[in-house]
Motif scaffolding. Structure first.
Motif, PDB file in Angstrom:
ATOM      1  N   GLN A 235       0.814  -1.216   0.000  1.00  0.00           N
ATOM      2  CA  GLN A 235       0.000   0.000   0.000  1.00  0.00           C
ATOM      3  C   GLN A 235       0.851   1.271   0.000  1.00  0.00           C
ATOM      4  N   LYS A 236       1.896   1.297   0.796  1.00  0.00           N
ATOM      5  CA  LYS A 236       2.697   2.515   0.887  1.00  0.00           C
ATOM      6  C   LYS A 236       3.507   2.778  -0.379  1.00  0.00           C
ATOM      7  N   ASP A 237       3.767   1.742  -1.170  1.00  0.00           N
ATOM      8  CA  ASP A 237       4.516   1.900  -2.415  1.00  0.00           C
ATOM      9  C   ASP A 237       3.613   1.940  -3.640  1.00  0.00           C
ATOM     10  N   ALA A 238       2.311   1.930  -3.421  1.00  0.00           N
ATOM     11  CA  ALA A 238       1.365   1.832  -4.523  1.00  0.00           C
ATOM     12  C   ALA A 238       1.406   3.070  -5.401  1.00  0.00           C
ATOM     13  N   THR A 239       1.516   2.842  -6.694  1.00  0.00           N
ATOM     14  CA  THR A 239       1.454   3.935  -7.657  1.00  0.00           C
ATOM     15  C   THR A 239       0.547   3.513  -8.808  1.00  0.00           C
ATOM     16  N   ILE A 240      -0.016   4.508  -9.446  1.00  0.00           N
ATOM     17  CA  ILE A 240      -0.875   4.273 -10.599  1.00  0.00           C
ATOM     18  C   ILE A 240      -0.295   5.083 -11.746  1.00  0.00           C
ATOM     19  N   TYR A 241      -0.077   4.418 -12.869  1.00  0.00           N
ATOM     20  CA  TYR A 241       0.460   5.122 -14.018  1.00  0.00           C
ATOM     21  C   TYR A 241      -0.031   4.482 -15.306  1.00  0.00           C
ATOM     22  N   CYS A 242       0.152   5.212 -16.379  1.00  0.00           N
ATOM     23  CA  CYS A 242      -0.262   4.734 -17.697  1.00  0.00           C
ATOM     24  C   CYS A 242       0.892   4.937 -18.661  1.00  0.00           C
ATOM     25  N   LEU A 243       1.171   3.914 -19.456  1.00  0.00           N
ATOM     26  CA  LEU A 243       2.221   3.988 -20.460  1.00  0.00           C
ATOM     27  C   LEU A 243       1.750   3.225 -21.689  1.00  0.00           C
ATOM     28  N   ASP A 244       1.675   3.897 -22.812  1.00  0.00           N
ATOM     29  CA  ASP A 244       1.245   3.270 -24.071  1.00  0.00           C
ATOM     30  C   ASP A 244      -0.092   2.536 -23.945  1.00  0.00           C
ATOM     31  N   ASN A 245      -1.088   3.204 -23.387  1.00  0.00           N
ATOM     32  CA  ASN A 245      -2.431   2.634 -23.188  1.00  0.00           C
ATOM     33  C   ASN A 245      -2.438   1.401 -22.291  1.00  0.00           C
ATOM     34  N   ASN A 246      -1.459   1.303 -21.429  1.00  0.00           N
ATOM     35  CA  ASN A 246      -1.417   0.249 -20.414  1.00  0.00           C
ATOM     36  C   ASN A 246      -1.502   0.918 -19.049  1.00  0.00           C
ATOM     37  N   LEU A 247      -2.594   0.672 -18.354  1.00  0.00           N
ATOM     38  CA  LEU A 247      -2.806   1.215 -17.020  1.00  0.00           C
ATOM     39  C   LEU A 247      -2.281   0.212 -16.010  1.00  0.00           C
ATOM     40  N   VAL A 248      -1.465   0.685 -15.087  1.00  0.00           N
ATOM     41  CA  VAL A 248      -0.919  -0.157 -14.024  1.00  0.00           C
ATOM     42  C   VAL A 248      -1.365   0.436 -12.700  1.00  0.00           C
ATOM     43  N   SER A 249      -1.960  -0.406 -11.864  1.00  0.00           N
ATOM     44  CA  SER A 249      -2.458   0.073 -10.575  1.00  0.00           C
ATOM     45  C   SER A 249      -2.378  -1.043  -9.539  1.00  0.00           C
ATOM     46  N   PRO A 250      -2.550  -0.658  -8.277  1.00  0.00           N
ATOM     47  CA  PRO A 250      -2.723  -1.692  -7.247  1.00  0.00           C
ATOM     48  C   PRO A 250      -4.049  -2.410  -7.501  1.00  0.00           C
ATOM     49  N   THR A 251      -4.322  -3.393  -6.715  1.00  0.00           N
ATOM     50  CA  THR A 251      -5.575  -4.127  -6.862  1.00  0.00           C
ATOM     51  C   THR A 251      -6.766  -3.213  -6.594  1.00  0.00           C
ATOM     52  N   ILE A 252      -7.909  -3.599  -7.112  1.00  0.00           N
ATOM     53  CA  ILE A 252      -9.130  -2.828  -6.885  1.00  0.00           C
ATOM     54  C   ILE A 252      -9.425  -2.755  -5.391  1.00  0.00           C
ATOM     55  N   ASN A 253      -9.162  -3.818  -4.676  1.00  0.00           N
ATOM     56  CA  ASN A 253      -9.397  -3.821  -3.235  1.00  0.00           C
ATOM     57  C   ASN A 253      -8.566  -2.737  -2.543  1.00  0.00           C
ATOM     58  N   LYS A 254      -7.297  -2.615  -2.909  1.00  0.00           N
ATOM     59  CA  LYS A 254      -6.439  -1.574  -2.318  1.00  0.00           C
ATOM     60  C   LYS A 254      -6.918  -0.182  -2.706  1.00  0.00           C
ATOM     61  N   ILE A 255      -7.325  -0.024  -3.961  1.00  0.00           N
ATOM     62  CA  ILE A 255      -7.812   1.276  -4.415  1.00  0.00           C
ATOM     63  C   ILE A 255      -9.073   1.666  -3.644  1.00  0.00           C
ATOM     64  N   SER A 256      -9.962   0.710  -3.448  1.00  0.00           N
ATOM     65  CA  SER A 256     -11.230   1.006  -2.778  1.00  0.00           C
ATOM     66  C   SER A 256     -11.030   1.450  -1.332  1.00  0.00           C
ATOM     67  N   GLN A 257      -9.900   1.121  -0.739  1.00  0.00           N
ATOM     68  CA  GLN A 257      -9.624   1.458   0.652  1.00  0.00           C
ATOM     69  C   GLN A 257      -8.851   2.769   0.821  1.00  0.00           C
ATOM     70  N   SER A 258      -8.548   3.448  -0.280  1.00  0.00           N
ATOM     71  CA  SER A 258      -7.719   4.648  -0.204  1.00  0.00           C
ATOM     72  C   SER A 258      -8.288   5.766  -1.076  1.00  0.00           C
ATOM     73  N   SER A 259      -8.661   6.860  -0.447  1.00  0.00           N
ATOM     74  CA  SER A 259      -9.171   7.994  -1.224  1.00  0.00           C
ATOM     75  C   SER A 259      -8.071   8.573  -2.112  1.00  0.00           C
ATOM     76  N   LEU A 260      -6.833   8.531  -1.662  1.00  0.00           N
ATOM     77  CA  LEU A 260      -5.715   9.013  -2.467  1.00  0.00           C
ATOM     78  C   LEU A 260      -5.560   8.189  -3.742  1.00  0.00           C
ATOM     79  N   LEU A 261      -5.636   6.857  -3.609  1.00  0.00           N
ATOM     80  CA  LEU A 261      -5.514   6.000  -4.787  1.00  0.00           C
ATOM     81  C   LEU A 261      -6.701   6.181  -5.734  1.00  0.00           C
ATOM     82  N   LYS A 262      -7.893   6.385  -5.185  1.00  0.00           N
ATOM     83  CA  LYS A 262      -9.061   6.632  -6.034  1.00  0.00           C
ATOM     84  C   LYS A 262      -8.850   7.896  -6.860  1.00  0.00           C
ATOM     85  N   LYS A 263      -8.373   8.953  -6.235  1.00  0.00           N
ATOM     86  CA  LYS A 263      -8.113  10.206  -6.935  1.00  0.00           C
ATOM     87  C   LYS A 263      -7.027  10.020  -7.992  1.00  0.00           C
TER      88      LYS A 263
END
Length: 86
Positions: free
Chosen positions: A47-75
């Motif tokens: 969770q503390k190292d989680a990042t969300i990025y996009c490169l060449d139409n490839n979205l990389v994110s933490p799991t949906i479960n982790k995203i759902s638990q963090s307002s920062l990750l949702k944003k």
């Protein structure tokens, strides 16, 4: 993550709806989801190292479960989608 499990999570279905997609349009590949507009890869970072990025139409994110638990990750997810994929 399995598509059946993802489809029960409101945040995932809300994301699809915001993109104009339905669960039936999502294709499960061996290591990602193919949403037609882009490929979505889920990383296994902590969770503390989680990042969300996009490169060449490839979205990389933490799991949906982790995203759902963090307002920062949702944003961060929404910002990445709107800035790079829409």
């Amino acid at each position: 993550e399995k598509l059946a499990a993802l489809s029960t999570q409101k945040i995932f279905t809300d994301i699809l709806l915001s993109l104009g997609l339905y669960i039936g349009e999502v294709k499960v590949k061996s290591d990602h989801l193919d949403l037609g507009l882009f490929n979505w890869y889920f990383s296994a970072e902590s969770q503390k190292d989680a990042t969300i990025y996009c490169l060449d139409n490839n979205l990389v994110s933490p799991t949906i479960n982790k995203i759902s638990q963090s307002s920062l990750l949702k944003k961060q997810l929404w910002h990445t989608i709107t800035s790079h994929l829409l």
